[in-house]
Design a protein around this motif. Structure first.
Motif, PDB file in Angstrom:
ATOM      1  N   UNK A  57      34.115 -36.715  -7.197  1.00  0.00           N
ATOM      2  CA  UNK A  57      33.338 -37.135  -6.030  1.00  0.00           C
ATOM      3  C   UNK A  57      32.468 -38.353  -6.374  1.00  0.00           C
ATOM      4  N   UNK A  58      32.817 -39.028  -7.461  1.00  0.00           N
ATOM      5  CA  UNK A  58      32.048 -40.210  -7.849  1.00  0.00           C
ATOM      6  C   UNK A  58      30.814 -39.853  -8.643  1.00  0.00           C
ATOM      7  N   UNK A  59      30.793 -38.606  -9.169  1.00  0.00           N
ATOM      8  CA  UNK A  59      29.626 -38.182  -9.933  1.00  0.00           C
ATOM      9  C   UNK A  59      29.948 -37.953 -11.393  1.00  0.00           C
ATOM     10  N   UNK A  60      29.304 -36.931 -11.964  1.00  0.00           N
ATOM     11  CA  UNK A  60      29.404 -36.659 -13.397  1.00  0.00           C
ATOM     12  C   UNK A  60      27.991 -36.648 -13.935  1.00  0.00           C
ATOM     13  N   UNK A  61      27.740 -35.857 -14.971  1.00  0.00           N
ATOM     14  CA  UNK A  61      26.389 -35.690 -15.509  1.00  0.00           C
ATOM     15  C   UNK A  61      25.745 -37.035 -15.851  1.00  0.00           C
ATOM     16  N   UNK A  62      24.625 -37.302 -15.207  1.00  0.00           N
ATOM     17  CA  UNK A  62      23.852 -38.537 -15.412  1.00  0.00           C
ATOM     18  C   UNK A  62      24.654 -39.806 -15.116  1.00  0.00           C
ATOM     19  N   UNK A  63      25.657 -39.675 -14.296  1.00  0.00           N
ATOM     20  CA  UNK A  63      26.407 -40.866 -13.871  1.00  0.00           C
ATOM     21  C   UNK A  63      25.489 -41.695 -12.959  1.00  0.00           C
ATOM     22  N   UNK A  64      25.190 -42.906 -13.391  1.00  0.00           N
ATOM     23  CA  UNK A  64      24.260 -43.772 -12.658  1.00  0.00           C
ATOM     24  C   UNK A  64      24.688 -44.006 -11.213  1.00  0.00           C
ATOM     25  N   UNK A  65      25.997 -43.884 -10.980  1.00  0.00           N
ATOM     26  CA  UNK A  65      26.524 -44.166  -9.640  1.00  0.00           C
ATOM     27  C   UNK A  65      26.445 -42.944  -8.723  1.00  0.00           C
TER      28      UNK A  65
END
Ligand SMILES: C[S@@+](CC[C@H](N)C(=O)[O-])C[C@H]1O[C@@H](n2cnc3c(N)ncnc32)[C@H](O)[C@@H]1O
Length: 256
Positions: A158-166
């Motif tokens: 979903x365009x995320x991930x742990x601490x993904x800046x985006x």
């Protein structure tokens, strides 16, 4: 509510509504109802302008219609044209992409500004951010913007991930800094951010982020109240290179 799940602080309206739903299915996580109860109480039974992103099977339309007063402007959008069939009396469904500025501009033009916006759409971070950035100016003073299912910020798909800046979650965390930028003492690394003039709260719940608007042109005011008198000042702002006012009393060294 789900049998056996009756958290404190859920407005009975929602509990009763869930017992009386019709054929149009509603999709919400149980822990969103305490959030609605807290965040939307001041709008309940009042004529509001409300926008929800995401219609799906149409079940939220009657819920919000009953929650707000008659005469409210209730707008729902979805990318799926089939959702148009879920429109009921007193509501408006428009079909379009929540990340399309031209579509969002047409909504603002037709129905804005809004007291409440609820993003329950694609749950893709890029879309959540695009919608927020475009629609935030159309939130009225003291209105709220809610983004649901923000746990997707932890899902790479979903365009995320742990601490993904985006991710939307990291974006929302940066809004916390923007809101506090009135108080910067490090102009080079943390300059004033104009969003502080509009944002008065960023509330993080499990899977829901709530952003509240309060328009404030000049720096926050501090007051001293004594003998029934209230004296306001903004002098705190002029103090640079701040250090704890409790220095020396709380174990902090008194050093220049
Ligand atoms: C979680 S469902 C909405 C559930 C509904 N609010 C409810 O309470 O029952 C998400 C909806 O968002 C729609 N959607 C997905 N991507 C979208 C986009 N880019 N723009 C607008 N709607 C989108 C889907 O078609 C789907 O109907």
């Amino acid at each position: 509510m789900v049998p056996g799940y009756t958290p404190a602080g859920v407005d009975k309206y929602f509990v009763e509504h869930l017992k009386q739903t019709g054929e149009k299915a509603l999709n919400k996580w149980t822990h969103y109802f305490p959030v609605y109860s807290r965040e939307l109480a001041r709008f309940k039974n009042r004529p509001v302008s409300f926008l929800e992103i995401g219609v799906f099977r149409g079940g939220s339309l009657p819920m919000w219609k009953g929650y707000f007063a008659e005469g409210s402007t209730l707008v729902f959008i979805d990318i799926d044209p089939a959702c148009k069939e879920h429109e009921i009396d007193g509501t408006h469904i428009r079909i379009g992409n929540q990340a399309d500025p031209a579509f969002l501009a047409s909504l603002i033009e037709e129905f804005g500004p809004f007291d409440v916006i609820l993003d329950d759409g694609s749950h893709i971070s890029e879309h959540q951010i695009a919608s927020y950035e475009y629609l935030w100016p159309a939130i009225k003073n003291e209105g709220v913007y809610l983004v649901e299912d923000t746990h997707t910020s932890y899902w790479p798909g979903f365009g995320g991930g742990y601490r993904n800046e985006a991710s939307f979650m990291e974006y929302a965390k940066r809004l916390v800094d923007a809101m506090h930028s009135w108080y910067t003492d490090e102009d080079e690394t943390f300059p004033f951010d104009g969003r502080a003039k509009e944002l008065c709260a960023v509330r993080f719940y499990d899977s829901v982020v709530v952003l509240e608007k309060f328009l404030q042109e000049s720096i926050p005011v501090c007051i001293t109240a004594s003998d029934g008198k209230v004296i306001a000042n903004q002098n705190w702002h002029k103090v640079r290179g701040r250090r704890s006012v409790f220095a020396g009393k709380d174990g902090t060294p008194i050093e220049d």
